[in-house]
Design an enzyme around this catalytic site. Structure first.
Site, mmCIF file in Angstrom:
data_model
loop_
_atom_site.group_PDB
_atom_site.id
_atom_site.type_symbol
_atom_site.label_atom_id
_atom_site.label_comp_id
_atom_site.label_asym_id
_atom_site.label_seq_id
_atom_site.Cartn_x
_atom_site.Cartn_y
_atom_site.Cartn_z
ATOM 1 N N SER A 1 71.595 51.566 -44.243
ATOM 2 C CA SER A 1 70.339 51.932 -44.999
ATOM 3 C C SER A 1 70.346 53.513 -44.942
ATOM 4 O O SER A 1 71.154 54.339 -44.559
ATOM 5 C CB SER A 1 69.207 51.508 -44.026
ATOM 6 O OG SER A 1 68.015 52.171 -44.390
ATOM 7 N N TYR B 1 65.092 52.406 -35.209
ATOM 8 C CA TYR B 1 65.642 51.980 -36.551
ATOM 9 C C TYR B 1 66.787 52.733 -37.100
ATOM 10 O O TYR B 1 67.760 52.360 -37.476
ATOM 11 C CB TYR B 1 64.503 51.379 -37.378
ATOM 12 C CG TYR B 1 64.993 50.765 -38.507
ATOM 13 C CD1 TYR B 1 65.821 49.727 -38.613
ATOM 14 C CD2 TYR B 1 65.021 51.431 -40.019
ATOM 15 C CE1 TYR B 1 66.201 49.050 -39.920
ATOM 16 C CE2 TYR B 1 65.775 50.837 -41.120
ATOM 17 C CZ TYR B 1 66.203 49.501 -40.921
ATOM 18 O OH TYR B 1 66.628 48.957 -42.159
#
Ligand code: NAP
Length: 248
Positions: free
Chosen positions: A136, A149
């Site tokens: 990501s 995260y």
């Protein structure tokens, strides 16, 4: 050499589903994983009928090493591994964060990916295969409320780099796809089924689709064997960075 088998973790929704379907369209047989058995059943039926491939369901939780071992131990040959299963939970600031959310993100995004890749390594080596990790842009830049995260996706980037070094000479390719905003079930999961909050994430802008990412993955796979796309960063045009988004 003909690509025969691919395994996609988290194939029941979003990016994983789109990648699995694009592989199926190329007549590549599939192992599909996920915790929602009803979705795996529907996928298997649909893909087998529509694309004439063999589909094996692996219905388990990738957070568990024991379950992973049981599900993956019979696989002897694998051309493509797509480590896609992952999630973000919550956007609270660190001092208000929930330990259960942290555990689930680390156990899925990092430990699940490690277990899967380690267990399948003999099968991948056997075919000089290809490992695609869904990282990501959160693995490149930290944003407020995202520390854990972010840490999990920084880990995916580090693991991808480490794999490339440790597998040098084996012919195995490793790619880390690092995408910005993609409209899937990701935000619904992050906001724990609060659909209104999830919709706000994409309000007034055109996010990427799961199909956009699947096409990107197909392009990586299509490169000749001596070409390894190490990292691929992709944002929607309406997003310049994790901090800059244009909304109408
Ligand atoms: P999604 O629509 O929520 O799909 C996530 C998939 O992961 C589902 O198939 C889910 O299946 C599976 N999964 C989650 N936990 C699992 C577990 N413990 N065991 C097995 N499977 C599990 O999200 P997505 O957007 O497609 O996300 C795919 C990947 O892209 C993730 O790694 C995510 O972090 C990354 N990513 C997404 C975005 C975005 O904006 N959407 C941006 C950057 C990176 P089950 O629930 O059936 O288990």
């Amino acid at each position: 050499m003909k690509l025969r088998w691919a395994l996609v973790t988290g194939a029941t929704a979003g990016i994983g589903y789109a990648i699995a379907e694009n592989l199926a369209k190329r007549s590549i047989n599939l192992y599909i994983t996920g915790r929602r058995k009803d979705r795996l059943d529907k996928m298997r039926e649909h893909f087998q009928k529509e694309y004439g491939i063999v589909v094996q369901e692996l219905n388990y939780d990738i957070q568990s090493f024991e379950e992973s071992e049981k599900a993956l131990s019979d696989i002897q040959e694998l051309d493509i591994l797509v480590n896609n299963a992952g999630l973000a939970l919550g956007t609270e600031k660190f001092d208000e964060g929930h330990v259960n959310d942290w555990d689930q993100m680390i156990d899925t995004n990092v430990k699940g990916l490690l277990y899967t890749t380690r267990l399948l390594m003999p099968a991948i080596k056997h075919k000089k295969g290809y490992i695609i990790n869904l990282g990501s842009v959160a693995g490149r830049y930290v944003y407020p409320g995202g520390a854990v995260y972010n840490a999990s996706k920084f880990a995916v980037r580090a693991i991808s780099e480490g794999l490339r070094m440790d597998l040098l000479g084996t012919g195995i390719r490793v790619t880390n796809i690092e995408q910005g905003m993609v409209e899937t079930e990701f935000s619904v999961v992050r906001f724990k089924d609060d659909k209104e909050k999830a919709d706000q994430v994409y309000q007034g802008l055109k996010p990427l689709t799961a199909e956009d990412i699947a096409q990107t993955v197909m392009w990586c796979i299509d490169q000749p064997k001596h070409v390894n796309v190490q990292e691929l960063v992709i944002y929607p045009t309406d997003q310049a960075s994790v901090y800059h988004v244009h909304r109408q």
